[in-house]
Design a protein around this motif. Structure first.
Motif, PDB file in Angstrom:
ATOM      1  N   LYS A  39       0.819  -1.213   0.000  1.00  0.00           N
ATOM      2  CA  LYS A  39       0.000   0.000   0.000  1.00  0.00           C
ATOM      3  C   LYS A  39       0.853   1.263   0.000  1.00  0.00           C
ATOM      4  CE  LYS A  39      -4.321  -1.531   2.099  1.00  0.00           C
ATOM      5  NZ  LYS A  39      -5.217  -1.422   3.245  1.00  0.00           N
ATOM      6  N   ASP A  40       2.124   1.130   0.504  1.00  0.00           N
ATOM      7  CA  ASP A  40       3.007   2.300   0.547  1.00  0.00           C
ATOM      8  C   ASP A  40       3.768   2.498  -0.760  1.00  0.00           C
ATOM      9  OD1 ASP A  40       4.659   0.121   0.621  1.00  0.00           O
ATOM     10  OD2 ASP A  40       5.646   0.611   2.508  1.00  0.00           O
ATOM     11  N   ASN A  51       0.435 -10.612   2.276  1.00  0.00           N
ATOM     12  CA  ASN A  51      -0.146  -9.315   1.899  1.00  0.00           C
ATOM     13  C   ASN A  51      -1.674  -9.312   1.872  1.00  0.00           C
ATOM     14  OD1 ASN A  51       2.093  -7.351   1.088  1.00  0.00           O
ATOM     15  ND2 ASN A  51       2.746  -9.255   0.091  1.00  0.00           N
ATOM     16  N   ASP A  96      -3.044  -3.720   8.540  1.00  0.00           N
ATOM     17  CA  ASP A  96      -1.984  -3.279   7.627  1.00  0.00           C
ATOM     18  C   ASP A  96      -0.638  -3.211   8.350  1.00  0.00           C
ATOM     19  OD1 ASP A  96      -3.812  -3.086   5.584  1.00  0.00           O
ATOM     20  OD2 ASP A  96      -4.100  -0.916   5.760  1.00  0.00           O
ATOM     21  N   ASP A 177     -10.483  -5.039   3.050  1.00  0.00           N
ATOM     22  CA  ASP A 177     -10.268  -3.585   3.120  1.00  0.00           C
ATOM     23  C   ASP A 177     -11.557  -2.776   3.096  1.00  0.00           C
ATOM     24  OD1 ASP A 177      -7.664  -2.991   3.585  1.00  0.00           O
ATOM     25  OD2 ASP A 177      -7.043  -2.976   1.482  1.00  0.00           O
TER      26      ASP A 177
END
Ligand code: FAD
Ligand code: AMP
Length: 475
Positions: A39-40, A51, A96, A177
């Protein structure tokens, strides 16, 4: 940096990164290429499992279990908690964080073992050459390996007529999510992933409906276990429709309309969100150049022999992209075995003793054959079982649902399968895996001292019951 390696691993999931670390431990010069971007925006080795699979799903299962316990179970312990609230963004942020910690740990392990890591997409060419397209869109890199291990994993199956849109109709990635608890959640496929992610949102307050095409619930599990589990999950509020084949789905006015066909004909359900969890397929897009010579099976898996060798000498394949159960621990063990074979060591995996787990509450775990498989194979067997309702530790903890069921050869007493539905089944099954690896008999488990009070005493009692000498139940 030299572009020549002893081993190049394409894919950094639990198959690939474990293979790379083991190869490096054995003194082989190793590279690992993984395409996943976190996500980064940075490399995030660990594959589907770390993940968007095993780890984030278990993290949300644990969070949602706390919320459920606060609301439904604490009162019996004399604990009053008023006005419990769920902060979904915080729960997702915690998840996360756990993922980041573990994927960061994998990066460190690769570095510590001197594995050269490349963030990008690897393509196998002829002559054991791998071309890397870097994730940052820099120039392509070419590596040569004495051995190549393909560990490209799998992706969710999409049903024709039910297209993923990432918001209303989602796969596991979307369902891990959600930014709020959907009022209603449809889940297509009551398999492992559907049950786990369905349980998460059900515990948080969503009305969850599972639509399963098959007439049987959890057809792979032992029938006695799947029958109990179905009853228990329905009690928890999961609506489970068996024999319901989803034909199509579409979004209308911000809701998902799903058309199903069952014994009564065609009809529609409407949900706020829809999770499609109808299984996964091997992922090999962009992995193989046309002339590389690696053959695929009819199912799209990379074709391998028992030792994970592909049709091209020096090219191996492991994990979800090959035959066998799509499980992280199976992928990792194949990774270790292939690295050891490359290093000239003996290695082999016993697929018969790979444990299966469904992380519902209670959990379902098993190893070996089911009763229906033994019947179909005409094997003469005997059965023992023990309910958690008669186990002191289970009662103390409020986990009295479920049972342990053990199957052993009628003549030799060798354990052929153990099936557990109950709290911590995922941990309890390990004892049974060890016993089966050593070709143990039920008598062996019956004679081993089990600590009291523990849930493992239910395994002990099931073994005793097989011989008509259980202490805490009638025989
Ligand atoms: P993957 O983990 O899929 O890793 C493959 C990696 O290769 C990915 O990072 C991918 O980006 C990369 N890749 C693919 N092609 C290329 C290329 N050409 N170049 C570079 N990189 C490439 N299993 C369990 O055992 N226990 C569980 O509790 C569990 N829970 C799950 C929950 C969910 C929601 C899901 C979806 C799966 C779960 N699984 C679980 C299954 C488990 O995630 C897989 O079996 C496991 O990840 C397979 O490992 P792998 O290394 O073969 O592939
Ligand atoms: P698993 O492979 O454990 O993730 O389970 C996937 C489940 O989805 C299986 O039980 C399949 O029977 C089910 N399934 C596949 N296609 C459909 C469909 N079109 N409608 C409903 N269920 C389906």
């Amino acid at each position: 940096m030299s572009d020549k390696f002893d081993v190049i691993v394409i894919g950094g999931g639990p198959g690939g990164y474990v293979a790379a670390i083991r190869a490096a431990q054995l003194g082989l010069k190793t590279a690992c290429i993984d395409a996943f971007t976190g996500k980064d925006g940075k490399a995030s080795p660990g594959g589907t499992c770390l993940n968007v699979g095993c780890i984030p799903s278990k993290t949300l299962l644990d969070s949602s279990k706390h919320f459920h316990h606060v609301q439904h179970d604490y009162a019996a312990h004399g604990i009053t908690v008023s006005d419990a609230q769920i902060d979904v963004p915080q729960m997702i942020a915690r998840k996360d964080g756990v993922v980041r910690k573990l994927t960061g740990g994998v990066s460190q392990l690769l570095k510590g073992n001197k594995v050269s890591f490349f963030h990008g997409t690897g393509k196998l060419k002829t002559g054991l050459e791998v071309e890397i397209t870097p994730a940052d869109e820099g120039d392509t890199i070419s590596l040569h390996g004495k051995n190549i291990i393909l560990a490209s994993g799998s992706v969710p199956i999409e049903i024709p007529g039910v297209p993923f849109d990432g918001e209303y109709i989602v796969d596991n990635v979307g369902a891990l999510d959600f930014d709020h608890v959907p009022d209603t959640l449809g889940v297509i496929g009551a398999g492992v992933i559907g049950l786990e992610l369905g349980s998460v949102w059900n515990r948080l307050g969503s009305k969850v409906t599972l639509l399963e095409a098959l007439p049987d619930f959890l057809a792979l599990a032992d029938k006695d276990i799947s029958k109990q589990a179905l009853r228990e999950f329905k009690k928890q509020g999961l609506e489970i429709h068996l024999g319901s084949m989803v034909k199509s789905a579409g979004v209308e006015d911000g809701k998902v309309k799903v058309t199903i066909e069952d014994a009564k004909g065609e009809h529609q359900h409407t949900f706020e969100r829809l999770l499609v969890s109808v299984g996964r397929k091997p992922y090999t897009d962009g992995l193989l150049s046309e002339d590389c010579g690696v053959k695929l099976t009819e199912k799209g898996q990379i074709d391998v022999n028992e030792q994970s060798q592909t049709s091209v000498p020096g090219v191996w394949a492991i994990g979800d992209c090959v035959r066998g159960p799509m499980l992280a621990h199976k992928a990792s063990e194949e990774g270790v075995a292939v690295a050891e074979l490359i290093a000239g060591k003996p290695a082999n995996i016993h697929f018969d003793t790979v444990p299966w787990v469904v992380y519902t509450d209670p959990e379902i775990a098993w190893v070996g054959k089911t009763e229906q498989e033994l019947q179909a194979a005409g094997i003469d067997y005997k059965t023992g079982s023990f309910p958690f309702a008669a186990n002191g530790r289970a009662l103390a903890g409020g986990h009295s649902s479920g049972m342990v069921k053990m199957l052993a050869d009628a003549e030799t007493d060798e354990i052929l399968g153990v099936h557990i539905f109950g709290a911590n089944a995922s941990e309890l099954v390990s004892e049974c895996v060890v016993a089966m690896e050593f070709q143990g008999a039920s008598e062996d488990l019956a004679r081993i001292v089990h600590a009291h009070p523990t849930l493992s005493e239910a395994v002990h009692e099931a073994a005793l019951h097989l011989d008509g000498r259980a202490i805490h139940r009638g025989n």
